[in-house]
Design an enzyme around this catalytic site. Structure first.
Site, short mmCIF file in Angstrom:
data_model
loop_
_atom_site.label_atom_id
_atom_site.label_comp_id
_atom_site.label_asym_id
_atom_site.label_seq_id
_atom_site.Cartn_x
_atom_site.Cartn_y
_atom_site.Cartn_z
N GLY A 35 0.83 -1.20 0.00
CA GLY A 35 0.00 0.00 0.00
C GLY A 35 0.85 1.23 0.00
N CYS A 36 0.41 2.24 0.72
CA CYS A 36 1.15 3.48 0.73
C CYS A 36 2.10 3.55 1.92
CB CYS A 36 0.23 4.68 0.67
SG CYS A 36 -1.04 4.64 1.91
N VAL A 37 2.16 2.47 2.72
CA VAL A 37 3.17 2.48 3.80
C VAL A 37 4.24 1.45 3.50
CG1 VAL A 37 1.73 3.31 5.67
CG2 VAL A 37 1.71 0.90 5.13
N ILE A 45 -1.03 4.44 8.62
CA ILE A 45 -1.35 5.33 7.50
C ILE A 45 -1.68 6.73 8.02
CG2 ILE A 45 -3.05 5.80 5.67
CD1 ILE A 45 -3.17 2.65 5.35
#
Lengths: 111, 100, 140
Positions: free
Chosen positions: A109-111, C38
């Protein structure tokens, strides 16, 4: 499954070139992956790779790009502490390309 | 704050934790399997009845109806809301705490 | 038509992550952990709360090797690190709290020595205030 040949050893990778077992990584392998990616590895490249591996060993997950930027800034000074600089080092993105060289799993994902 | 409980009090501790951690004066909505907590004559009725003194307790009508539960079985002080009422509760309160 | 304002510059909210499930039996714990990580990117205030069986998530010495599952206990260290970073950085307006409910901890025979990360122990009544003053609560 396809594999990299490193000093006589076979190290398996997936269809995108990410190795499947993090523990099999070594610097010779990293150089082979970097060559395949067309990267000219400088000290800065290796610092990013080392940081990724240290972070992964400690937390079992790749760092967020923001965390990586902060670490680079600390080590090489504010002018290099940017997302842009990381893209200069790894044109296909710090997350995807640098993780591949560092032997980390492909970030999901974005991490 | 609106607290929502969607699990049966006989299977999980969601209701119990909600009642322990909801501040006095907050709203509590029982929905899905959480509606089983709203009826009389169960092992949790007294506890839920007690909660109606400090909190506004609501139950989602369509979920009661689906499970064969009627208004006559409802613990005194619990109000039935429909889906529009659920939306109003969410809008009128500062945030929702879900007890899953 | 209603005009919506999606401007987020300078917006600060307090988000509470309410962990109530043990780590490996269901996916809840991991999903909440991922959303906490996140959210760190948005520099919001956060309360990471462990209640009921959620307190088992940070029990030390977890080893999932024989389950052939990834052990995500070390990943909670990121929360601790982010919190310390934010506490030390004067330019950063981000307040994080890592909270365990005393009643849940004691009911399970645990003390703070059993946890992998540094936590703040609050009573039910104190935690009720934390929940009540949150702008949003993410359950799990």
């Amino acid at each position: 499954m396809a594999a990299y040949s490193v000093n006589g050893a076979e190290i398996e990778h997936d269809e995108e070139g990410y190795i499947t077992d993090v523990s099999q990584w070594n610097r010779d392998l990293a150089q082979i992956i970097a060559d395949a990616e067309g990267l000219d590895m400088t000290d800065e490249h290796w610092s990013v790779v080392d940081f990724l591996r240290e972070y992964y060993n400690e937390y079992q997950i790749a760092p967020a790009v923001r965390v990586l930027v902060k670490a680079v800034k600390k080590k090489f000074g504010p002018e290099k502490g940017s997302n842009k600089y990381l893209y200069e080092l790894f044109p296909y993105g710090p997350a995807k390309q640098a993780c591949k060289v560092a032997g980390l799993p492909k970030p999901t994902g974005c991490v | 704050m609106l607290h929502t409980v969607n699990k049966s009090p006989f299977e999980r501790n969601s209701l119990e934790s909600c009642l322990r951690l909801a501040k006095k004066g907050s709203a509590i909505l029982l929905l899905e399997d959480g509606v089983y907590a709203a009826i009389n004559g169960t092992s949790v009725s007294d506890k839920v009845s007690g909660a109606t003194k400090d909190n506004s307790v609501y139950v989602l009508g369509p979920d009661m109806k689906a499970r064969g539960l009627g208004e006559s079985q409802l613990i005194d002080g619990i109000k039935i809301v429909d889906y529009a009422g659920f939306v109003d509760l969410a809008a009128d309160n500062d945030g929702v705490t879900p007890w899953l | 038509m209603t005009e919506y304002n999606f401007e987020t510059e300078g917006v600060k909210k307090t988000i509470t992550y309410l962990n109530r499930k043990a780590p490996y039996g269901t996916i809840y714990a991991l999903e909440v952990l991922e959303s906490v990580l996140i959210s760190a990117a948005f520099e919001q205030h956060a309360n990471i709360v462990f209640v009921d069986d959620g307190v088992f998530q940070i029990k030390k010495d977890q080893d999932t090797a024989d389950l052939d599952m990834k052990c995500f206990l070390p990943t909670y260290g990121i929360i601790e690190m982010e919190k310390e970073d934010a506490d030390e950085d004067e330019d950063m307006d981000m307040n994080w709290r890592i909270i365990v409910e005393k009643e849940s901890m004691e009911a399970r025979g645990l003390t703070t020595d059993d946890f992998k990360i540094e936590v703040e122990v609050l009573s039910s009544a104190e935690l009720a205030d934390v929940l009540d003053t949150s702008d949003a609560v993410i359950g799990g």
